[in-house]
Scaffold this active site. Structure first.
Site, PDB file in Angstrom:
ATOM      1  N   LYS A   1       0.818  -1.209   0.000  1.00  0.00           N
ATOM      2  CA  LYS A   1       0.000   0.000   0.000  1.00  0.00           C
ATOM      3  C   LYS A   1       0.860   1.272   0.000  1.00  0.00           C
ATOM      4  CE  LYS A   1      -0.654   0.270   4.926  1.00  0.00           C
ATOM      5  NZ  LYS A   1       0.012   1.531   5.301  1.00  0.00           N
ATOM      6  N   THR A   2       1.998   1.226   0.666  1.00  0.00           N
ATOM      7  CA  THR A   2       2.864   2.400   0.636  1.00  0.00           C
ATOM      8  C   THR A   2       3.366   2.648  -0.775  1.00  0.00           C
ATOM      9  OG1 THR A   2       3.579   1.767   2.833  1.00  0.00           O
ATOM     10  CG2 THR A   2       4.800   3.528   1.769  1.00  0.00           C
TER      11      THR A   2
END
Length: 740
Positions: free
Chosen positions: A34-35
DNA sequence: GCGTTACATATTTTT
DNA sequence: TATGTAACGC
């Protein structure tokens, strides 16, 4: 090499990164990158859509996440990206409030009160209003106030349903008054005031709304009502709101976080795109399956099917120790064996637990074994008395109206100013319609011959004057001298060193902490006192932890979020501990305990050890415990059981078992029914029909995979992972299963 | 005003 | 068990 700029992303990630305008909800399972999606999205906006960084706002919850994102964006774009507004919710709010202070009831140089200060202030108000503090514990009242603020309730809005509410509302009102008098905001205020600022000033919301063409949010499941509203307001003009989160990792409910904001987002923006990131790049399939079996039992969530191409990997190890000492020893011994003399291998291990108190036995075991370890969190640097003392001196210099800091420092080290003197100072200030800090400064300016001095009278006045002169001198120094010089001046003039260094080892430790803080002040000499204080208030301890990257890490499950390790031990898997006893009577809290366990499990890359103990001591007395209910949810096909029961049956104990056996103390005979260990499996009266790995079809749920099957009480219990509804436990005799 | 002793209290803690 | 706070006596 890279033909397409996104060739390193999977389909779902690419869809998210390049999603069009409007609202986008990305549900990102653990380890699904997700980062990466967030940073690539920012880079995509800037590089491919020519959005100026100035028009982008990205919000995170931690400084660590913000820093990481900033540096990854810079790396991707090859540009410092200075205009990008990227920070934590609280720092973004503080920045906006300082800019817009003109329309707000406080100055732009307000101080930020941390949780400790809030407690202190609540206690003061309780005392002042003569509230029975046995009945109204400060922590409870504080929580109620904080909760109200998170839900954007002002004192006048506080619902008064009973006498208790009435009292809390009164305390809240006075508390808020005192904050404003002190030109101070607490953590919750940062959000609350920002929302009010935007709600009540159409020109302000329009200005920021126009500016932020794109708003991106990390860990969206952890937003509270105020934060959710803030996001809506700030994205109200362009409507480009991109949020990334995972309901299953929401573990801060007790701080107002509400994972249902994910549902609310879908309701508020029915047009929003929704993207699931389900490919996991961290764990083995076995770890993922076990974690899923646990989390699938939670209601109100988007089911996710995490998968990996890393292969199935090893089974989880379930170990049952005789008591909490051998629990700790088992873990440390096993880590020691696996490190096999390679000191640097330590960083591949983490031990996680529900409560900080559990770290203690682990630490002792590590010390005995001579292995180094790294403890995250436990005693916070900024929370230490001596550090806080000096911060309060500095805060007072920056903002003499800060009464919390004044009260803390005025008699520090003891200089003969007691409660009575402080009270007369407060009374004098009240009469003169000013703050005690301002009254002090006036005293310093006018000296012994002033009316104020005579009014205070006697020995107290002389002591106060001494302190007032010190304070006035520091304020002058703050204007003239660099920050470290001011720092040194305060330490010298209060003789703080002599006060701390009392010859004990503890005194030396404390003095060292003061030196640490001075180092930090030195780094801030160019930016000055204000930014230094803001940083102290808004930066967490994890950021300043000395990184020993070679040692095993000990941390709470909460602290583990966002991290990953090759080998993870989760200890204390007992009823009452995980799930914690405080959450037994509330289904929402129980669901959160489950998520907490899920977060811990999904930190593991390769091996996951689940450890419990049949008996443990808490608060001095020893008690028996039962296995955590969560353990039952893990299909036993995914588990390898070791420990007490298993050992009794095994003819040839493994080396590991032999090594922990040394430490094992005899288990006292059970005395009451509930502590009798689970009965041995009932004799098989039914032939097992299903085996792990078989594919089956259910008349309602369709196709699924048998994960586990066992005979209990003459019934075959089958655990099946269905494609449609996820994990279910069925009785073979009742469920009309067909093999496919 | 300060130091001692008795006593209650006890999750998690991004900011 | 250990820790922080409140009341007490000097």
């Amino acid at each position: 090499m890279q033909s397409s700029p996104f060739s390193h992303l999977n389909d779902q990630q690419r869809q998210a990164v390049t999603a069009g305008l409007g609202q986008t909800l990305v549900l990102a399972g653990p380890g699904s990158g997700k980062t990466r999606v967030l940073t690539e999205r920012i880079a995509y906006l800037v590089r491919d859509l020519a959005v100026r960084p100035y028009h982008i706002l990205a919000v995170t919850f931690t400084n660590k996440a913000a820093r990481e994102m900033q540096s990854r964006v810079e790396q991707t774009l090859g540009d410092p990206c200075r205009d990008l507004w990227l920070g934590t919710f609280h720092s973004v709010c503080a920045r906006m409030l300082r800019r817009e202070a003109a329309v707000l009831p406080f100055d732009s140089n307000f101080v930020i009160m941390d949780a400790d200060d809030q407690d202190t202030l609540v206690k003061r108000v309780l005392k002042e209003l003569n509230v029975n503090d046995k009945l109204y514990r400060a922590s409870g009242v504080h929580a109620a106030i904080s909760n109200a603020k998170n839900n954007l309730m002002q004192p006048k809005d506080y619902p008064r349903r009973n006498y208790r509410d009435e009292v809390i509302a009164r305390v809240y009102e006075r508390y808020q008054q005192m904050l404003l008098q002190s030109n101070a905001l607490d953590f919750d205020d940062l959000l609350l005031w920002t929302v009010r600022l935007l709600q009540e000033n159409p020109d302000v919301v329009e200005r920021y709304g126009r500016r932020f063409e794109h708003v991106l949010v990390d860990e969206f499941q952890d937003t509270n009502t105020a934060q959710y509203l803030l996001l809506k307001l700030v994205s109200s003009y362009h409507q480009n709101l991109f949020v990334v989160g995972d309901e299953d990792q929401s573990i801060y409910r007790w701080r107002g976080a509400d994972y249902r904001n994910v549902l609310r987002f879908e309701q508020d923006f029915p047009e929003a795109k929704k993207i699931l990131l389900e490919q996991n790049y961290r764990s083995t399939q076995t770890v993922l399956d076990a974690a899923r079996a646990v989390i699938d039992r939670n209601p109100h969530r988007t089911p996710k099917h995490l998968f990996t191409d890393r292969g199935s990997g090893e089974r989880l190890v379930l170990f049952e120790a005789a008591d909490d000492h051998s629990e700790a020893t088992y873990v440390v011994d096993l880590i020691g064996q696996n490190m096999a003399g390679d000191r640097k291998a330590g960083s591949r291990f983490a031990v996680m637990y529900r409560t900080n108190a559990q770290s203690r036995l682990l630490e002792e075991a590590f010390l005995r074994s001579g292995l180094p370890y790294r403890l995250v969190g436990a005693q916070r640097f900024y929370g230490r008395r001596e550090v806080k003392d000096l911060i309060c001196f500095l805060r007072l210099v920056a903002n003499p109206a800060d009464e919390v800091s004044l009260n803390r420092t005025i008699n520090l080290p003891p200089r003969g100013i007691g409660d009575k003197t402080i009270q007369s100072l407060q009374a004098a200030a009240q009469r003169a319609q000013t703050t005690p800090g301002a009254a002090l400064l006036e005293l310093a300016a006018k000296g012994e011959r002033s009316a104020a001095f005579t009014a205070l009278g006697g020995r107290g006045a002389a002591m106060l004057l001494d302190f007032a002169r010190l304070l006035a001198g520091w304020m002058e120094a703050a204007r003239q001298e660099p920050l470290p010089a001011l720092f040194d001046r305060i330490v010298t003039e209060t003789r703080y060193e002599a006060y701390l260094r009392d010859g004990t080892e503890e005194g030396e430790d404390r003095w060292n902490n003061v030196q640490e803080l001075r180092k930090l002040a030195y780094e801030y000499q160019d930016r000055g006192l204000g930014p230094f204080l803001e940083n102290l208030a808004l930066v967490s301890d994890q950021d300043t932890l000395p990184e020993d990257v070679t040692a095993p890490t000990l941390l709470t499950l909460h602290a583990a979020k966002g991290l990953e390790f090759d080998n993870v031990f989760i200890i204390g898997l007992d009823e009452g501990l995980l799930p914690h006893s405080r959450s037994l009577d509330d289904p929402e809290e129980m669901a959160e305990e489950r998520r907490l366990f899920y977060v811990g499990m999904t930190r593991a890359r390769n091996r996951l050890y689940l450890v419990r103990s049949r008996q443990r001591s808490s608060y001095g007395s020893t008690e028996f415990s039962e296995p955590s209910r969560f353990l039952q949810d893990i299909p036993s096909a995914l588990l390898e059981e070791r420990g007490a029961q298993r050992r009794a049956r095994s003819t040839r104990p493994s080396e590991v078992q032999a090594s922990w056996a040394r430490w094992e103390t005899p288990v006292p005979a059970p005395r009451s029914p509930q502590i009798i260990p689970p009965p041995p499996p009932a004799p098989k009266v039914v032939q097992q029909q299903y085996r792990p790995g078989m594919r089956v079809r259910h008349p309602i749920w369709g196709e699924g995979l048998v994960v586990e099957s066992r005979v209990l009480d003459g019934e075959e219990n089958v655990d099946v992972a269905f494609e449609s509804v996820g994990f279910k436990r069925l009785l073979a005799s009742l469920a009309r299963l067909e093999t496919v």
